[in-house]
Structure formats: structure tokens, C-alpha cells
Design a protein around this motif. Structure first.
Motif, PDB file in Angstrom:
ATOM      1  N   TRP A   1      -0.906 145.043  43.035  1.00 41.13           N
ATOM      2  CA  TRP A   1       0.145 145.720  43.336  1.00 41.13           C
ATOM      3  C   TRP A   1       0.170 146.916  42.390  1.00 41.13           C
ATOM      4  O   TRP A   1      -0.270 146.883  41.514  1.00 41.13           O
ATOM      5  CB  TRP A   1       1.465 144.547  42.688  1.00 41.13           C
ATOM      6  CG  TRP A   1       1.541 143.513  43.863  1.00 41.13           C
ATOM      7  CD1 TRP A   1       0.850 142.555  43.813  1.00 41.13           C
ATOM      8  CD2 TRP A   1       2.541 143.663  44.812  1.00 41.13           C
ATOM      9  NE1 TRP A   1       1.539 141.629  44.841  1.00 41.13           N
ATOM     10  CE2 TRP A   1       2.378 142.323  45.482  1.00 41.13           C
ATOM     11  CE3 TRP A   1       3.441 144.506  45.498  1.00 41.13           C
ATOM     12  CZ2 TRP A   1       3.089 141.938  46.593  1.00 41.13           C
ATOM     13  CZ3 TRP A   1       4.390 144.115  46.274  1.00 41.13           C
ATOM     14  CH2 TRP A   1       3.974 142.882  46.947  1.00 41.13           C
TER      15      TRP A   1
ATOM     16  N   MET B   1       7.946 142.301  37.638  1.00 34.67           N
ATOM     17  CA  MET B   1       8.218 142.244  38.989  1.00 34.67           C
ATOM     18  C   MET B   1       6.842 142.283  39.792  1.00 34.67           C
ATOM     19  O   MET B   1       6.936 141.602  40.966  1.00 34.67           O
ATOM     20  CB  MET B   1       8.991 143.524  39.253  1.00 34.67           C
ATOM     21  CG  MET B   1       9.502 143.669  40.737  1.00 34.67           C
ATOM     22  SD  MET B   1      10.835 142.082  40.859  1.00 34.67           S
ATOM     23  CE  MET B   1      12.152 142.517  39.871  1.00 34.67           C
ATOM     24  N   MET B   2       5.803 143.143  39.511  1.00 34.35           N
ATOM     25  CA  MET B   2       4.920 142.975  40.111  1.00 34.35           C
ATOM     26  C   MET B   2       3.858 141.563  40.198  1.00 34.35           C
ATOM     27  O   MET B   2       3.505 141.066  41.240  1.00 34.35           O
ATOM     28  CB  MET B   2       3.425 144.048  39.702  1.00 34.35           C
ATOM     29  CG  MET B   2       3.641 145.531  40.012  1.00 34.35           C
ATOM     30  SD  MET B   2       2.461 146.439  39.493  1.00 34.35           S
ATOM     31  CE  MET B   2       2.543 146.438  37.657  1.00 34.35           C
TER      32      MET B   2
ATOM     33  N   ALA C   1       6.043 139.396  42.477  1.00 37.44           N
ATOM     34  CA  ALA C   1       5.844 139.765  43.795  1.00 37.44           C
ATOM     35  C   ALA C   1       4.399 139.054  44.325  1.00 37.44           C
ATOM     36  O   ALA C   1       4.236 138.769  45.490  1.00 37.44           O
ATOM     37  CB  ALA C   1       5.527 141.236  44.040  1.00 37.44           C
TER      38      ALA C   1
ATOM     39  N   ALA D   1      13.410 136.647  45.704  1.00 35.34           N
ATOM     40  CA  ALA D   1      13.021 137.185  46.929  1.00 35.34           C
ATOM     41  C   ALA D   1      13.682 138.572  47.522  1.00 35.34           C
ATOM     42  O   ALA D   1      12.912 139.576  47.760  1.00 35.34           O
ATOM     43  CB  ALA D   1      13.103 136.279  47.815  1.00 35.34           C
TER      44      ALA D   1
ATOM     45  N   VAL E   1      12.308 141.300  44.986  1.00 32.64           N
ATOM     46  CA  VAL E   1      10.940 141.986  45.526  1.00 32.64           C
ATOM     47  C   VAL E   1      11.230 142.741  46.724  1.00 32.64           C
ATOM     48  O   VAL E   1      10.562 143.851  46.921  1.00 32.64           O
ATOM     49  CB  VAL E   1       9.794 140.861  45.802  1.00 32.64           C
ATOM     50  CG1 VAL E   1       8.612 141.353  46.459  1.00 32.64           C
ATOM     51  CG2 VAL E   1       9.460 140.165  44.451  1.00 32.64           C
TER      52      VAL E   1
ATOM     53  N   MET F   1      10.612 147.013  47.100  1.00 29.68           N
ATOM     54  CA  MET F   1       9.493 147.546  47.953  1.00 29.68           C
ATOM     55  C   MET F   1      10.304 148.577  48.663  1.00 29.68           C
ATOM     56  O   MET F   1       9.734 149.531  49.385  1.00 29.68           O
ATOM     57  CB  MET F   1       8.938 146.289  48.495  1.00 29.68           C
ATOM     58  CG  MET F   1       7.887 145.626  47.996  1.00 29.68           C
ATOM     59  SD  MET F   1       7.272 144.059  49.007  1.00 29.68           S
ATOM     60  CE  MET F   1       6.409 145.089  50.310  1.00 29.68           C
TER      61      MET F   1
END
Length: 128
Positions: free
Chosen positions: A8, A29-30, A33, A69, A72, A76
Motif C-alpha cells: 500500500w 490506515m495502510m 487496509a 471498511a 478504507v 481509496m
């Protein structure tokens, strides 16, 4: 500024109070994810799970979401995090890539009842 972690990459904004993630929020967050739990993120970054939870909650607030969810997906959508092209190519070539991401269950013991005696309504009563 761009940072990468595993498969990521994320855009961070080094200025306080501006739009975008801080370095810590982007790292968390990465990892989120990538499918990590709060405990796994805490272990990887050397912080407590509560600190990770607080950092991710700030990220959720910036994105206007309440769940991981959604965070993420929104990150994105805004272009704040993105999977690296290599990961996309490998998953496109290898159809069994889904099977590689499966995590075994954390709880391996079976839950045991707290009481030894199981009560039943229809037995043992004089009035039944």
C-alpha cells in the motif's frame, strides 16, 4: 508526500490541521487496509492498541465514516491510500491469491459452559 508500507501507498500532509492523513494515521490506515487488526497494527508499530484505535478514530472522523471498511473505501475513493500496482498484477495473475490472505481463527479453544448442572423446566418439579 508519499509513503509506502507493504503493498500500500499513502499520501500524507505534513502540515497540522490540513486535509489528509498524518504519517501515523496513514501508516495505521495502510495496515488496516491490508487486513490487520488493532493488536497487529500496535505490534507492528510499537504502540498500544488503544493508541492505534485513537489514531484510526481520528482518521475515521476526517473521512466522515464510522467503520474500518468504510474508512478504507473512502480513503481509496479520495486517493489518500492506494494498493501498489505490483499487488494488483499478482492478484490478477494468480487466481488463488484470495486463499493466501485467509487468516486462521484466533480462538482455538472451545467455549465451556460456566455451570455444571443444566436446568430443565419439565423435570424435577412436583407441579409439572
Amino acid at each position: 508526500m508519499q509513503i509506502t508500507n507493504g503493498n500500500w501507498q499513502a499520501k500524507i500532509n505534513p502540515e497540522r490541521g490540513s486535509l489528509g492523513f498524518t504519517r501515523t494515521e496513514a501508516m495505521d490506515m495502510m495496515l488496516l487496509a491490508a487486513g490487520s487488526t488493532y493488536k497487529e497494527i500496535a505490534k507492528a508499530t510499537g504502540r498500544s492498541p488503544e493508541t492505534v484505535r485513537g489514531s484510526l478514530k481520528k482518521g475515521y472522523h476526517k473521512l466522515g465514516v464510522y467503520k474500518a471498511a468504510g474508512a478504507v473505501a473512502e480513503a481509496m475513493k479520495r486517493g489518500w491510500i492506494a494498493p501498489l500496482l505490483v499487488a494488483l498484477l499478482i492478484s490478477g495473475i494468480n487466481p488463488d491469491a484470495e486463499a493466501l490472505r485467509h487468516r486462521p481463527p484466533m480462538r482455538t479453544r472451545t467455549q465451556v459452559s460456566a455451570s455444571r448442572v443444566v436446568g430443565r423446566r419439565d423435570t424435577g418439579s412436583l407441579y409439572a
